[in-house]
Design a protein around this motif. Structure first.
Motif, PDB file in Angstrom:
ATOM      1  N   THR A   1      -7.390   5.977  -3.578  1.00 34.08           N
ATOM      2  CA  THR A   1      -6.952   5.310  -4.811  1.00 34.08           C
ATOM      3  C   THR A   1      -6.618   3.836  -4.601  1.00 34.08           C
ATOM      4  O   THR A   1      -6.381   3.127  -5.570  1.00 34.08           O
ATOM      5  N   GLU A   2      -6.576   3.387  -3.338  1.00 32.64           N
ATOM      6  CA  GLU A   2      -6.247   1.992  -3.036  1.00 32.64           C
ATOM      7  C   GLU A   2      -7.389   1.336  -2.265  1.00 32.64           C
ATOM      8  O   GLU A   2      -7.919   1.927  -1.324  1.00 32.64           O
TER       9      GLU A   2
ATOM     10  N   TYR B   1      -8.285   1.750  -9.770  1.00 30.37           N
ATOM     11  CA  TYR B   1      -7.866   1.656  -8.372  1.00 30.37           C
ATOM     12  C   TYR B   1      -6.761   0.633  -8.219  1.00 30.37           C
ATOM     13  O   TYR B   1      -6.748  -0.391  -8.908  1.00 30.37           O
ATOM     14  N   GLU B   2      -5.833   0.898  -7.327  1.00 28.34           N
ATOM     15  CA  GLU B   2      -4.840  -0.094  -6.916  1.00 28.34           C
ATOM     16  C   GLU B   2      -5.609  -1.023  -5.971  1.00 28.34           C
ATOM     17  O   GLU B   2      -5.999  -0.613  -4.872  1.00 28.34           O
ATOM     18  N   THR B   3      -5.837  -2.239  -6.421  1.00 27.84           N
ATOM     19  CA  THR B   3      -6.760  -3.135  -5.733  1.00 27.84           C
ATOM     20  C   THR B   3      -6.027  -4.342  -5.177  1.00 27.84           C
ATOM     21  O   THR B   3      -5.258  -4.986  -5.887  1.00 27.84           O
ATOM     22  N   TYR B   4      -6.297  -4.627  -3.915  1.00 29.85           N
ATOM     23  CA  TYR B   4      -5.749  -5.803  -3.234  1.00 29.85           C
ATOM     24  C   TYR B   4      -6.922  -6.684  -2.843  1.00 29.85           C
ATOM     25  O   TYR B   4      -7.914  -6.206  -2.282  1.00 29.85           O
TER      26      TYR B   4
ATOM     27  N   PRO C   1      -5.780   3.646   2.511  1.00 34.53           N
ATOM     28  CA  PRO C   1      -6.440   2.609   1.713  1.00 34.53           C
ATOM     29  C   PRO C   1      -7.808   2.299   2.323  1.00 34.53           C
ATOM     30  O   PRO C   1      -7.968   2.302   3.545  1.00 34.53           O
TER      31      PRO C   1
ATOM     32  N   MET D   1       0.830  -1.191   0.000  1.00 34.79           N
ATOM     33  CA  MET D   1       0.000   0.000   0.000  1.00 34.79           C
ATOM     34  C   MET D   1       0.872   1.251   0.000  1.00 34.79           C
ATOM     35  O   MET D   1       1.724   1.418   0.853  1.00 34.79           O
TER      36      MET D   1
END
Length: 190
Positions: free
Chosen positions: A113-114, A138-141, A11, A6
């Motif tokens: 954004t995450e 999006y920065e996706t986890y 986040p 991250m």
């Protein structure tokens, strides 16, 4: 060793459809990952300790006989879902981005954004939301061990075990729509 995933200081944790109705094995069948709720609790505790944004998503089934219908006791969140979220999204379809209020608008307004996605079910609402999050930039986890699904019968009549469906979801998402991680990865990264 931490993954250093991250990159922002805010986040959002998106907790999808962790509702009592999914405990009805007669409706859904055999479930996988009995540790799912414990992992969700760990993520919620981390997010709250950091004052990071938390989004709860609740499915409102249009089918009055569904355990997820708003009039059903199964519509309520499971006990693991505690506290007040920063945003509560109610939806009638698989994607959390097609609910009320509008998740994408809220995330942009909050300059988030995450995302970290967890919840029920792995291969339906969680995977659909992750795909859309990736497509929206999006920065996706995807916290795979903080999701669960159920055995499903395929088009040829054979039963596909929940663990295989989860592995397929992880394979579908990783590197294209999201980074698939474990709860332990996220706790170590924080």
């Amino acid at each position: 060793m931490a993954l250093q995933m991250m990159s922002t200081d805010r986040p959002a944790l998106v907790v999808i459809d962790v509702q009592r109705g999914f405990d009805d094995a007669e409706v859904w069948g055999e479930r996988g990952n009995p540790a799912c709720e414990a992992h969700i609790a760990s993520l919620l505790a981390l997010w709250r300790s950091r004052s990071w944004p938390v989004v709860f998503v609740q499915h409102d089934s249009d089918d009055s006989a569904s355990p997820l219908a708003p009039s059903s006791p199964g519509h309520e969140f499971k006990d693991v879902i505690t506290g007040t979220p920063d945003l509560l999204v109610r939806k009638r379809v698989n994607s959390s981005f097609y609910g009320t209020p509008d998740l994408h608008s809220w995330l942009r307004q909050e300059s988030i954004t995450e995302l970290v996605i967890c919840g029920i079910t792995t291969n339906h609402c969680c995977e659909t939301t992750a795909r859309m999050a990736g497509n929206l930039g999006y920065e996706t986890y995807f916290a795979i061990d903080a999701t669960h699904t159920f055995d499903r019968v395929g088009p040829t009549g054979e039963t596909v075990p929940a663990a295989i469906l989860s592995m397929i979801t992880a394979t579908n998402l990783h590197g294209e729509f999201a980074t698939v991680v474990t709860t332990g990865d996220l706790l170590a990264d924080a």
